[in-house]
Design a protein around this motif. Structure first.
Motif, PDB file in Angstrom:
ATOM      1  N   VAL A   1       0.845  -1.070  -0.148  1.00  0.00           N
ATOM      2  CA  VAL A   1      -0.167  -0.099  -0.093  1.00  0.00           C
ATOM      3  C   VAL A   1       1.030   1.295  -0.080  1.00  0.00           C
ATOM      4  CG1 VAL A   1      -1.589   1.466   1.493  1.00  0.00           C
ATOM      5  CG2 VAL A   1      -1.995  -1.207   1.270  1.00  0.00           C
ATOM      6  N   GLU A   2       2.022   1.188   0.721  1.00  0.00           N
ATOM      7  CA  GLU A   2       3.008   2.696   0.994  1.00  0.00           C
ATOM      8  C   GLU A   2       3.422   2.724  -0.321  1.00  0.00           C
ATOM      9  OE1 GLU A   2       3.214  -0.277   2.824  1.00  0.00           O
ATOM     10  OE2 GLU A   2       1.881   0.457   4.495  1.00  0.00           O
ATOM     11  N   ILE A   3       3.705   1.764  -1.278  1.00  0.00           N
ATOM     12  CA  ILE A   3       4.313   1.924  -2.408  1.00  0.00           C
ATOM     13  C   ILE A   3       3.420   2.636  -3.436  1.00  0.00           C
ATOM     14  CG2 ILE A   3       5.665   1.008  -4.488  1.00  0.00           C
ATOM     15  CD1 ILE A   3       7.500   1.251  -1.904  1.00  0.00           C
ATOM     16  N   LEU A   4       2.190   2.192  -3.643  1.00  0.00           N
ATOM     17  CA  LEU A   4       1.165   2.517  -4.428  1.00  0.00           C
ATOM     18  C   LEU A   4       0.815   4.001  -3.959  1.00  0.00           C
ATOM     19  CD1 LEU A   4      -1.050  -0.582  -5.113  1.00  0.00           C
ATOM     20  CD2 LEU A   4       0.351   0.882  -6.873  1.00  0.00           C
ATOM     21  N   ARG A   5       0.681   4.289  -2.703  1.00  0.00           N
ATOM     22  CA  ARG A   5       0.367   5.504  -2.234  1.00  0.00           C
ATOM     23  C   ARG A   5       1.424   6.656  -2.858  1.00  0.00           C
ATOM     24  NH1 ARG A   5      -3.463   6.422   1.707  1.00  0.00           N
ATOM     25  NH2 ARG A   5      -2.093   8.371   2.529  1.00  0.00           N
ATOM     26  N   ALA A   6       2.467   6.328  -2.674  1.00  0.00           N
ATOM     27  CA  ALA A   6       3.737   7.107  -3.080  1.00  0.00           C
ATOM     28  C   ALA A   6       3.495   7.344  -4.637  1.00  0.00           C
ATOM     29  CB  ALA A   6       4.948   6.452  -2.892  1.00  0.00           C
ATOM     30  N   ILE A   7       3.436   6.226  -5.324  1.00  0.00           N
ATOM     31  CA  ILE A   7       3.112   6.502  -6.707  1.00  0.00           C
ATOM     32  C   ILE A   7       2.010   7.135  -7.390  1.00  0.00           C
ATOM     33  CG2 ILE A   7       2.592   5.286  -8.940  1.00  0.00           C
ATOM     34  CD1 ILE A   7       4.213   2.817  -7.736  1.00  0.00           C
ATOM     35  N   PHE A   8       0.974   6.944  -6.594  1.00  0.00           N
ATOM     36  CA  PHE A   8      -0.453   7.877  -6.857  1.00  0.00           C
ATOM     37  C   PHE A   8       0.003   9.398  -6.491  1.00  0.00           C
ATOM     38  CE2 PHE A   8      -3.299   3.987  -5.989  1.00  0.00           C
ATOM     39  CZ  PHE A   8      -3.189   3.491  -7.188  1.00  0.00           C
ATOM     40  N   GLN A   9       0.738   9.559  -5.286  1.00  0.00           N
ATOM     41  CA  GLN A   9       1.036  10.798  -4.751  1.00  0.00           C
ATOM     42  C   GLN A   9       2.000  11.534  -5.785  1.00  0.00           C
ATOM     43  OE1 GLN A   9       0.427  12.533  -1.789  1.00  0.00           O
ATOM     44  NE2 GLN A   9       1.495  14.274  -2.484  1.00  0.00           N
ATOM     45  N   ALA A  10       2.960  10.965  -6.378  1.00  0.00           N
ATOM     46  CA  ALA A  10       3.827  11.578  -7.370  1.00  0.00           C
ATOM     47  C   ALA A  10       3.140  11.865  -8.668  1.00  0.00           C
ATOM     48  CB  ALA A  10       5.086  10.455  -7.657  1.00  0.00           C
ATOM     49  N   PHE A  11       2.276  11.181  -8.818  1.00  0.00           N
ATOM     50  CA  PHE A  11       1.361  11.140 -10.341  1.00  0.00           C
ATOM     51  C   PHE A  11       0.535  12.500 -10.031  1.00  0.00           C
ATOM     52  CE2 PHE A  11      -2.289  10.175 -12.909  1.00  0.00           C
ATOM     53  CZ  PHE A  11      -1.833  10.197 -14.030  1.00  0.00           C
ATOM     54  N   VAL A  12       0.097  12.869  -8.863  1.00  0.00           N
ATOM     55  CA  VAL A  12      -0.638  14.122  -8.716  1.00  0.00           C
ATOM     56  C   VAL A  12       0.229  15.147  -8.884  1.00  0.00           C
ATOM     57  CG1 VAL A  12      -1.825  15.483  -7.048  1.00  0.00           C
ATOM     58  CG2 VAL A  12      -2.450  13.087  -7.280  1.00  0.00           C
ATOM     59  N   GLU A  13       1.706  15.159  -8.606  1.00  0.00           N
ATOM     60  CA  GLU A  13       2.404  16.250  -8.880  1.00  0.00           C
ATOM     61  C   GLU A  13       3.036  16.513 -10.092  1.00  0.00           C
ATOM     62  OE1 GLU A  13       5.007  15.332  -5.589  1.00  0.00           O
ATOM     63  OE2 GLU A  13       3.669  15.420  -4.051  1.00  0.00           O
ATOM     64  N   LEU A  14       2.432  15.737 -11.214  1.00  0.00           N
ATOM     65  CA  LEU A  14       3.161  15.904 -12.284  1.00  0.00           C
ATOM     66  C   LEU A  14       2.303  17.326 -12.978  1.00  0.00           C
ATOM     67  CD1 LEU A  14       2.687  12.327 -13.987  1.00  0.00           C
ATOM     68  CD2 LEU A  14       4.801  13.563 -13.211  1.00  0.00           C
ATOM     69  N   PRO A  15       2.933  17.906 -13.902  1.00  0.00           N
ATOM     70  CA  PRO A  15       2.531  19.073 -14.494  1.00  0.00           C
ATOM     71  C   PRO A  15       0.760  18.888 -14.984  1.00  0.00           C
ATOM     72  CG  PRO A  15       4.549  18.274 -15.480  1.00  0.00           C
ATOM     73  CD  PRO A  15       4.209  17.516 -14.639  1.00  0.00           C
ATOM     74  N   THR A  16       0.151  19.732 -15.121  1.00  0.00           N
ATOM     75  CA  THR A  16      -1.135  19.910 -15.328  1.00  0.00           C
ATOM     76  C   THR A  16      -1.320  19.372 -16.552  1.00  0.00           C
ATOM     77  OG1 THR A  16      -1.531  21.770 -14.066  1.00  0.00           O
ATOM     78  CG2 THR A  16      -3.251  21.270 -15.733  1.00  0.00           C
TER      79      THR A  16
ATOM     80  N   GLY B   1      -7.678  15.964 -13.484  1.00  0.00           N
ATOM     81  CA  GLY B   1      -8.368  15.491 -12.259  1.00  0.00           C
ATOM     82  C   GLY B   1      -9.193  14.171 -12.548  1.00  0.00           C
ATOM     83  N   GLU B   2      -9.570  13.846 -13.817  1.00  0.00           N
ATOM     84  CA  GLU B   2     -10.225  12.627 -14.388  1.00  0.00           C
ATOM     85  C   GLU B   2      -9.452  11.460 -13.974  1.00  0.00           C
ATOM     86  OE1 GLU B   2     -13.551  12.594 -15.188  1.00  0.00           O
ATOM     87  OE2 GLU B   2     -13.539  14.554 -14.973  1.00  0.00           O
ATOM     88  N   SER B   3      -8.028  11.608 -14.030  1.00  0.00           N
ATOM     89  CA  SER B   3      -7.098  10.451 -13.786  1.00  0.00           C
ATOM     90  C   SER B   3      -7.309   9.831 -12.357  1.00  0.00           C
ATOM     91  CB  SER B   3      -5.691  11.094 -13.904  1.00  0.00           C
ATOM     92  OG  SER B   3      -5.297  11.601 -15.005  1.00  0.00           O
ATOM     93  N   ALA B   4      -7.860  10.537 -11.251  1.00  0.00           N
ATOM     94  CA  ALA B   4      -8.104   9.877 -10.224  1.00  0.00           C
ATOM     95  C   ALA B   4      -9.195   8.890 -10.309  1.00  0.00           C
ATOM     96  CB  ALA B   4      -8.654  10.891  -8.935  1.00  0.00           C
ATOM     97  N   LEU B   5     -10.149   8.927 -11.238  1.00  0.00           N
ATOM     98  CA  LEU B   5     -11.263   8.112 -11.266  1.00  0.00           C
ATOM     99  C   LEU B   5     -10.609   7.005 -12.264  1.00  0.00           C
ATOM    100  CD1 LEU B   5     -14.260  10.675 -12.504  1.00  0.00           C
ATOM    101  CD2 LEU B   5     -13.881   9.376 -10.459  1.00  0.00           C
ATOM    102  N   GLU B   6      -9.951   7.330 -13.106  1.00  0.00           N
ATOM    103  CA  GLU B   6      -9.127   5.955 -13.855  1.00  0.00           C
ATOM    104  C   GLU B   6      -8.287   5.221 -12.944  1.00  0.00           C
ATOM    105  OE1 GLU B   6      -7.282   8.030 -17.060  1.00  0.00           O
ATOM    106  OE2 GLU B   6      -8.869   8.664 -17.785  1.00  0.00           O
TER     107      GLU B   6
ATOM    108  N   SER C   1      -7.894  16.171  -5.016  1.00  0.00           N
ATOM    109  CA  SER C   1      -7.908  17.738  -5.009  1.00  0.00           C
ATOM    110  C   SER C   1      -7.666  18.470  -5.960  1.00  0.00           C
ATOM    111  CB  SER C   1      -6.903  17.916  -3.686  1.00  0.00           C
ATOM    112  OG  SER C   1      -5.575  17.460  -4.420  1.00  0.00           O
ATOM    113  N   ARG C   2      -7.539  17.892  -7.111  1.00  0.00           N
ATOM    114  CA  ARG C   2      -7.303  18.747  -8.504  1.00  0.00           C
ATOM    115  C   ARG C   2      -8.841  18.669  -9.083  1.00  0.00           C
ATOM    116  NH1 ARG C   2      -1.477  17.953 -10.853  1.00  0.00           N
ATOM    117  NH2 ARG C   2      -2.225  19.340 -12.516  1.00  0.00           N
TER     118      ARG C   2
END
Length: 120
Positions: free
Chosen positions: A31-46, A51-56, A76-77
């Protein structure tokens, strides 16, 4: 005909869930690794992250969904021009108390979505 379609849809969904449940990535990544990946993904340029990526992400499998739903930053985006007022509400609920990153917040944004955000 509609009943048969519903039966086939249910069977297809179950088969997909069963396949995803046995996918190797779920067995290997904690879980910790996937959370870190998802967190890094959110910080990518717009232009990369939408925002729809969260749904995907939340639709990959039940394991990813549980992690995604428990990660407020992922929701949050919010793009006020492309999201319906209902979707904005869902994202705000899932973002919990995390600060929101509003995109395309201008006169063309949905008035309903803006009112909902103002009450947050």
């Amino acid at each position: 005909m509609r009943r048969r379609f519903d039966e086939l849809s249910t069977t297809h969904a179950r088969a997909g869930n069963e396949h995803n449940r046995h996918a190797d990535i779920n067995a290997r990544l904690p879980v910790e690794i996937l959370r870190a990946i998802f967190q890094a993904f959110v910080e990518l340029p717009t232009n990369t992250y939408r925002g729809e990526s969260a749904l995907e992400i939340s639709r990959v499998c039940s394991y990813w969904r549980a992690i995604a739903l428990d990660l407020p930053v992922l929701w949050s985006r919010i793009d006020l021009r492309s999201m319906s007022p209902h979707r904005v509400t869902v994202f705000c609920e899932r973002a919990k108390n995390h600060p929101l990153w509003l995109e395309n917040c201008d006169i063309f944004s949905s008035p309903e979505a803006l009112m909902m955000l103002a009450s947050r």
